[in-house]
Motif scaffolding. Structure first.
Motif, short mmCIF file in Angstrom:
data_model
loop_
_atom_site.label_atom_id
_atom_site.label_comp_id
_atom_site.label_asym_id
_atom_site.label_seq_id
_atom_site.Cartn_x
_atom_site.Cartn_y
_atom_site.Cartn_z
N GLU A 45 0.80 -1.23 0.00
CA GLU A 45 0.00 0.00 0.00
C GLU A 45 0.84 1.28 0.00
O GLU A 45 0.57 2.21 -0.76
N ARG A 46 1.83 1.35 0.86
CA ARG A 46 2.63 2.58 0.98
C ARG A 46 3.36 2.87 -0.33
O ARG A 46 3.36 4.01 -0.81
N LYS A 99 1.02 4.13 -3.18
CA LYS A 99 0.70 5.55 -3.09
C LYS A 99 1.88 6.42 -3.53
O LYS A 99 1.71 7.41 -4.23
N LYS A 144 2.39 6.13 -7.38
CA LYS A 144 1.30 6.78 -8.10
C LYS A 144 1.50 8.29 -8.09
O LYS A 144 1.38 8.95 -9.13
#
Length: 74
Positions: free
Chosen positions: A40-41, A44, A47
């Motif tokens: 997840e980290r 982000k 992106k």
């Protein structure tokens, strides 16, 4: 070494834009890799990095062209 002049910078703008497009592609591919691994980290971060690189690659030449246009209209 002479003065680059108003139009000499266009070559450097093109090189800078190309570098940021390649960086954007790298960030997008890395984003997909982290998406597959469900990190997840990093998803982000990459992106955001891809969006930033694409924005720089597209906006810097656009602002330079607006500047050139305004100088020509004086």
């Amino acid at each position: 070494m002479g003065n680059l002049g108003l139009f000499g910078a266009a070559n450097w703008i093109g090189i800078l834009s190309t570098i940021f497009i390649v960086l954007c592609l790298y960030c997008v591919l890395t984003f997909f890799q982290h998406l597959k691994n469900n990190e997840e980290r990093l998803i982000k971060q990459y992106k955001l990095a891809a969006v930033f690189c694409l924005a720089v690659a597209l906006l810097v030449p656009a602002f330079y062209n607006l500047y050139i246009y305004s100088e020509m209209m004086r």
